[in-house]
Design an enzyme around this catalytic site. Sequence first.
Site, PDB file in Angstrom:
ATOM      1  N   PRO A  89       0.812  -1.214   0.000  1.00 46.87           N
ATOM      2  CA  PRO A  89       0.000   0.000   0.000  1.00 46.87           C
ATOM      3  C   PRO A  89       0.849   1.270   0.000  1.00 46.87           C
ATOM      4  CG  PRO A  89      -0.262  -1.222   2.067  1.00 46.87           C
ATOM      5  CD  PRO A  89       0.554  -2.068   1.168  1.00 46.87           C
ATOM      6  N   GLU A 116       2.350  -6.952   8.956  1.00 45.94           N
ATOM      7  CA  GLU A 116       2.348  -5.481   8.991  1.00 45.94           C
ATOM      8  C   GLU A 116       3.288  -4.866   7.961  1.00 45.94           C
ATOM      9  OE1 GLU A 116      -0.051  -6.816  11.186  1.00 45.94           O
ATOM     10  OE2 GLU A 116      -0.382  -4.676  10.834  1.00 45.94           O
ATOM     11  N   ARG A 154      -4.200  -9.287 -20.239  1.00 40.70           N
ATOM     12  CA  ARG A 154      -5.146  -8.976 -21.313  1.00 40.70           C
ATOM     13  C   ARG A 154      -4.559  -8.032 -22.354  1.00 40.70           C
ATOM     14  NH1 ARG A 154      -8.570  -5.190 -20.924  1.00 40.70           N
ATOM     15  NH2 ARG A 154     -10.423  -6.423 -21.405  1.00 40.70           N
ATOM     16  N   ASP A 169     -10.947  -0.363 -24.415  1.00 44.94           N
ATOM     17  CA  ASP A 169     -11.344  -0.367 -23.008  1.00 44.94           C
ATOM     18  C   ASP A 169     -11.413   1.032 -22.410  1.00 44.94           C
ATOM     19  OD1 ASP A 169     -11.324  -3.093 -22.998  1.00 44.94           O
ATOM     20  OD2 ASP A 169      -9.366  -3.277 -22.022  1.00 44.94           O
TER      21      ASP A 169
HETATM   22 CL1  6GU Z   1      -0.439  -3.946  -3.111  1.00 46.17          CL
HETATM   23  N1  6GU Z   1      -1.090  -4.511  -0.620  1.00 46.17           N
HETATM   24  C1  6GU Z   1      -1.817  -4.348   0.494  1.00 46.17           C
HETATM   25  N2  6GU Z   1      -1.558  -5.097   1.568  1.00 46.17           N
HETATM   26  N3  6GU Z   1      -2.812  -3.477   0.597  1.00 46.17           N
HETATM   27  C2  6GU Z   1      -3.056  -2.756  -0.491  1.00 46.17           C
HETATM   28  C3  6GU Z   1      -2.342  -2.880  -1.683  1.00 46.17           C
HETATM   29  C4  6GU Z   1      -1.335  -3.776  -1.714  1.00 46.17           C
HETATM   30  N4  6GU Z   1      -2.836  -2.003  -2.577  1.00 46.17           N
HETATM   31  C5  6GU Z   1      -3.830  -1.382  -1.955  1.00 46.17           C
HETATM   32  N5  6GU Z   1      -3.966  -1.826  -0.711  1.00 46.17           N
END
Ligand code: 6GU
Length: 251
Positions: A89, A116, A154, A169
Amino acid sequence: MRIDVLTLFPEIFSGYLGQSVLKKAIDRGLVQVLLHNIRDWSHDKKHHKVDDRPFGGGPGMVLMAPPVVECVEAVQAQAEPGRLVMLTPQGRRLTQPIVEELARHQRLLLLCGRYEGFDERIRLILKPDEISIGDYVLNGGEVAAMVMIDAVIRLIPGVLGDEESSCLDSFSGPERLLDYPQYTRPRCYRGYEVPAVLLSGNHQAVRRWRLQEQRRLTAQRRADLLQHGLSSEQCEHIVETPADPPSASGQ
Ligand code: 6GU
């Protein structure tokens, strides 16, 4: 394309990999997906531990550097080195241009985290391309890796049939707009008619209507995608100019 997935939960991928579009691509030899269990590189021969408590305290467990770094190095060495992507994230947000860039590689390695997070030395040593799939938190990178695989494959020539060409798309094409509304039979349903232009046989008019609808929808819902920086007045004008709205006589 060869895709190596490095994960603590390779089983999560089996249902997805057996699914139609991807399965066909794999069967036709266009894509190869190889799963690697990071736990196999654990230094702990007894419990195969790969995570530990964070120094400095705090909740949860952190993925240890040695098994992850050594797993990536061993998998990289199996073939011509590929682009290493870390699903996290904290990464840059995945967009269609990034998907297009990834699809040009012969080989991708997708590193999925859990718990974590990753020990920072993993980033410092491996210098992965860190990518997030959006601004929300998942329990791990596995679902994000599947999203990435789905979006990338794709674009590989031959994976989609002619009639489902990816260049039409949403987010593709020169303006990267949202898709236009589609209609099929019946011509009238609960008072809602198919827009007359789609039945006209005038291909140029159909193209014009669809582009206008794409611009209207995008201005209405995702003005942030109109990268050429339209003013809010220009957006409003687009939104309020329906090309040929379906009539709803039965409402
Ligand atoms: Cl790539 N990993 C995690 N754990 N949470 C996320 C993510 C990735 N992308 C958005 N939220």
